[in-house]
Design a protein around this motif. Sequence first.
Motif, PDB file in Angstrom:
ATOM      1  N   TYR A 145     -21.549  13.940  18.589  1.00 58.97           N
ATOM      2  CA  TYR A 145     -21.680  14.813  19.756  1.00 58.97           C
ATOM      3  C   TYR A 145     -23.143  14.954  20.176  1.00 58.97           C
ATOM      4  O   TYR A 145     -23.486  14.827  21.349  1.00 58.97           O
ATOM      5  CB  TYR A 145     -21.093  16.191  19.436  1.00 58.97           C
ATOM      6  N   PHE A 146     -24.018  15.210  19.204  1.00 57.66           N
ATOM      7  CA  PHE A 146     -25.415  15.462  19.563  1.00 57.66           C
ATOM      8  C   PHE A 146     -26.184  14.200  19.940  1.00 57.66           C
ATOM      9  O   PHE A 146     -27.124  14.251  20.716  1.00 57.66           O
ATOM     10  CB  PHE A 146     -26.131  16.192  18.427  1.00 57.66           C
ATOM     11  N   SER A 164     -24.739  11.380  21.310  1.00 56.09           N
ATOM     12  CA  SER A 164     -24.082  10.568  22.336  1.00 56.09           C
ATOM     13  C   SER A 164     -24.886  10.404  23.624  1.00 56.09           C
ATOM     14  O   SER A 164     -24.845   9.328  24.220  1.00 56.09           O
ATOM     15  CB  SER A 164     -22.685  11.102  22.637  1.00 56.09           C
ATOM     16  N   PRO A 165     -25.642  11.432  24.097  1.00 59.81           N
ATOM     17  CA  PRO A 165     -26.426  11.194  25.321  1.00 59.81           C
ATOM     18  C   PRO A 165     -27.455  10.082  25.166  1.00 59.81           C
ATOM     19  O   PRO A 165     -27.869   9.477  26.139  1.00 59.81           O
ATOM     20  CB  PRO A 165     -27.126  12.544  25.566  1.00 59.81           C
ATOM     21  N   ARG A 178     -25.383   6.857  25.810  1.00 61.48           N
ATOM     22  CA  ARG A 178     -24.545   6.838  27.009  1.00 61.48           C
ATOM     23  C   ARG A 178     -25.342   6.258  28.163  1.00 61.48           C
ATOM     24  O   ARG A 178     -26.491   6.617  28.370  1.00 61.48           O
ATOM     25  CB  ARG A 178     -24.110   8.261  27.340  1.00 61.48           C
ATOM     26  N   ARG A 186     -27.179  13.800  34.903  1.00 63.19           N
ATOM     27  CA  ARG A 186     -27.319  14.098  33.493  1.00 63.19           C
ATOM     28  C   ARG A 186     -28.795  13.981  33.115  1.00 63.19           C
ATOM     29  O   ARG A 186     -29.447  12.995  33.431  1.00 63.19           O
ATOM     30  CB  ARG A 186     -26.481  13.134  32.656  1.00 63.19           C
ATOM     31  N   GLY A 223     -30.616  14.316  29.699  1.00 60.09           N
ATOM     32  CA  GLY A 223     -30.473  14.524  28.259  1.00 60.09           C
ATOM     33  C   GLY A 223     -29.118  15.109  27.956  1.00 60.09           C
ATOM     34  O   GLY A 223     -28.105  14.501  28.247  1.00 60.09           O
ATOM     35  N   TRP A 224     -29.075  16.326  27.421  1.00 60.15           N
ATOM     36  CA  TRP A 224     -27.814  16.962  27.070  1.00 60.15           C
ATOM     37  C   TRP A 224     -27.317  17.871  28.181  1.00 60.15           C
ATOM     38  O   TRP A 224     -26.224  18.386  28.108  1.00 60.15           O
ATOM     39  CB  TRP A 224     -27.977  17.759  25.770  1.00 60.15           C
ATOM     40  N   THR A 255     -26.196  18.761  32.109  1.00 54.81           N
ATOM     41  CA  THR A 255     -25.698  18.203  33.361  1.00 54.81           C
ATOM     42  C   THR A 255     -26.099  19.157  34.479  1.00 54.81           C
ATOM     43  O   THR A 255     -25.790  20.343  34.438  1.00 54.81           O
ATOM     44  CB  THR A 255     -24.161  18.056  33.332  1.00 54.81           C
TER      45      THR A 255
END
Length: 160
Positions: free
Chosen positions: A33-34, A36-37, A40, A70, A72-73, A75
Amino acid sequence: MDPENSRRDFLKKSIFLLGGLMAVGVAVPGGTYFLSPLWRKGEEGWLELGEISKILPGEPVKVDYAQRRRDGWATIEEKSSAWVVTDDGKKFTVFDPHCTHLGCPYHWDTAKKKFLCPCHNATFGMDGQVISGPPPRPLDQFTTKVVGGKLLIKPRSGGA
Ligand code: FES
């Protein structure tokens, strides 16, 4: 080996194994989760402006839309608008809503049939060409396409 020590040894190993499995069970989804950015790909998609059937030929229409970006984390949703022009309801020209002189928002004057920028009294034709005033170039345009009866624009990097 003493059976008491053997049982204690087995329990110790079982507890370490169980603890290790629990740590992996928490770390893998959390890490995914942390992080993934980071892997991506940027979402440089098309933005939908709406049904082309609602854009009547011959008169520019101002269309509001929201663009998600987006960072980083996070949006970020940015609201913007564009001027849409069509002569035949099939081919569309979409202008950035900022004057090419110093970026003021301009508007369509129905009576004069021109885009007017009030900041320094510039005028543009319905084709975006400069008619008068200080702008150094015609109005900026978005790349467009029509899919399934909807008008889409390609956002420029840095927002529109
Ligand atoms: S910003 Fe539009 S004419 Fe100067």
